[in-house]
Design an enzyme around this catalytic site. Sequence first.
Site, PDB file in Angstrom:
ATOM      1  N   MET A   4    -119.826 -22.445 -38.187  1.00 29.13           N
ATOM      2  CA  MET A   4    -119.409 -21.464 -39.181  1.00 29.13           C
ATOM      3  C   MET A   4    -119.223 -20.119 -38.490  1.00 29.13           C
ATOM      4  O   MET A   4    -119.858 -19.851 -37.466  1.00 29.13           O
ATOM      5  CB  MET A   4    -120.465 -21.318 -40.292  1.00 29.13           C
ATOM      6  N   ARG A  61    -124.848 -19.587 -37.105  1.00 27.05           N
ATOM      7  CA  ARG A  61    -124.852 -20.351 -38.347  1.00 27.05           C
ATOM      8  C   ARG A  61    -123.973 -21.584 -38.157  1.00 27.05           C
ATOM      9  O   ARG A  61    -123.039 -21.585 -37.360  1.00 27.05           O
ATOM     10  CB  ARG A  61    -124.286 -19.526 -39.509  1.00 27.05           C
ATOM     11  N   GLU A  76    -140.081  -3.787 -24.902  1.00 30.81           N
ATOM     12  CA  GLU A  76    -138.929  -2.946 -24.595  1.00 30.81           C
ATOM     13  C   GLU A  76    -137.870  -3.074 -25.689  1.00 30.81           C
ATOM     14  O   GLU A  76    -137.672  -4.152 -26.252  1.00 30.81           O
ATOM     15  CB  GLU A  76    -138.312  -3.337 -23.249  1.00 30.81           C
ATOM     16  N   GLU A 136    -115.903 -17.160  -4.430  1.00 29.89           N
ATOM     17  CA  GLU A 136    -115.410 -18.320  -5.181  1.00 29.89           C
ATOM     18  C   GLU A 136    -115.802 -18.236  -6.655  1.00 29.89           C
ATOM     19  O   GLU A 136    -115.017 -18.614  -7.537  1.00 29.89           O
ATOM     20  CB  GLU A 136    -115.923 -19.611  -4.547  1.00 29.89           C
TER      21      GLU A 136
END
Length: 608
Positions: free
Chosen positions: A470, A484, A415, A336
């Site tokens: 933005m 932003r 990492e 589903e």
Amino acid sequence: MIQVLLVTICLAAFPYQGSSIILESGNVNDYEVVYPRKVTALPEGAVQQKYEDAMQYEFKVNGEPVVLHLEKNKGLFSEDYSETHYSPDGREITTYPSVEDHCYYHGRIQNDADLTASISACNGLKGHFMLQGEMYLIEPLKLSDSEAHAVFKYENVEKEDEAPKMCGVTQNWKSYEPIKKASQSNLTPEQQRYLNAPKFVKLFLVADNIMYLKYGRSLTNVRTRMYDMANILNLIFRRMNIHVAVTDLEIWSDKDKIIVQPSADDTLKSFATWRESVLLKHKSHDNAQLLTGINFNGPTAGLAYLGGICDPMYSTAIVQDHNKIHHLVAIAMAHEMGHNLGIDHDKDTCTCAAKSCVMAGTLSCEASYLFSDCSRKEHRAFLIKNMPQCILKKPSKTDVVSPPVCGNYFVEMGEDCDCGSPATCRDPCCDAATCKLKQGAQCAEGLCCDQCRFKGAGTQCRAAMDECDMADLCTGQSADCTDRFQKNGQPCQNNNGYCYNGTCPTMIKQCTVFFGSNAAVSQDACFQFNLQGNNYGYCRKEQNTKIACEPQNVKCGRLYCTSPEKQNPCNIYYSPSNEDKGMVLPGTKCADGKACSNGQCVDVTTPY
């Protein structure tokens, strides 16, 4: 990188085989009895965890020794995971249990590169693994000897004698043909960036009241059942490069919050409406599934909206808890969710490396975890056409608080990248053995990473979503696409609000969230209740004491709304478990040129 503690547990298979037994998975013929023996070799100074990050199990199957490697499925739960149930009088009770040291693992048989095992180590060992192309199950025997476990082939579980279950999807929402056509066009740079970005589905699980009754009115039993299935769901979608993380579990322990009925269509519509009007107000998530104990009409075992992912209403599915064997129900959940992700049913010509594939229209008892070639193409075409944004948000490195494990697909502290094991990694930028970037590579993933190099400064990596957003640009120094937005205080929504951290919060929008599309903001007189300093009106809290609003700040306290369905002209949303829910949101316009900040109506020209 922190060294991972390796724990070896030996399962000594005594020369005992049973002919028939009733287990949690059902009636089982031909099983072996094994006894786990745990051998721990902790490094000096190491802290013992309740459930280790990595483990090995050694035991014999049919007289042959096997080694099962397991790694904790650390991304199974979101950092802010919550659980909700209800008291007998209907009171909502929400908790935030610690799930860092959970007991759910993925793994593989030694010398097999594929992750094919899903194991719970909560109370003994329960789950499945693949060996020489056959599925085996293991679960504790409920004997006085608590160490005894049964290991048996899946084919030896007696199947329930009933008609095959089916999915009820018949293209019940989005038009499918345009999605297919989109895959034939050339990709734009934006589409290619989107495809390359990692995907995450934040999942809200709901168990209905029949599920609660079915499992003995036990929250623990329901929770265990849901966790077991979620662990498998997570494993299935890893093959599609999608990480499924459970954000919440809600159990309707007092009564159902919608009408759950044998009509799957009606139940899905009700659940979708409830999710949009109620559930999304509690907590942000990408997708919601209702697990129900009811029997749907006919052979239907589940239903979902095709292509609904990220939609407030249609990113939903319902699944019947139709089988004792939890991984069969988990496959239905994956099926589903596949529909929500734009994948239709397989045709006769679709194939995968198993007898049946996840998106087959009839749910097979073969328990395949593989998507077909058709499913992969359809999912890719859906992503290209729609580019759903909600599944791009991933946990930050600091969200994963347990020690890092190289090879678990999560980029953790220390990492640079994590593309899985050396045998499965296909990332040309990442060294799978060390989880460090290869020589000469600047990056391995991210919207501002292209062929292991940072994209140039000023390259657009994400388009603006609305008037307070933005377009996001690459810096040339990072693979991240930094969000932003327009500066706070800029007018929006036809001057009915002011931008705040990339959104345009307004009182009318908040009223419709709580009281429906016909709601409106109450008259000013209602907001005078915020002068009282009690549950019905206050501006802020200090050491759990409600502080009354000053007269000039009454529009920054409790939100008051009116609705045609309500006789009272002054309505509030109040939840004892979350008293701050229903307050006017920060950044909301409270007067011309002013917005709410910390319970005060301040000038938008000042920082807030």
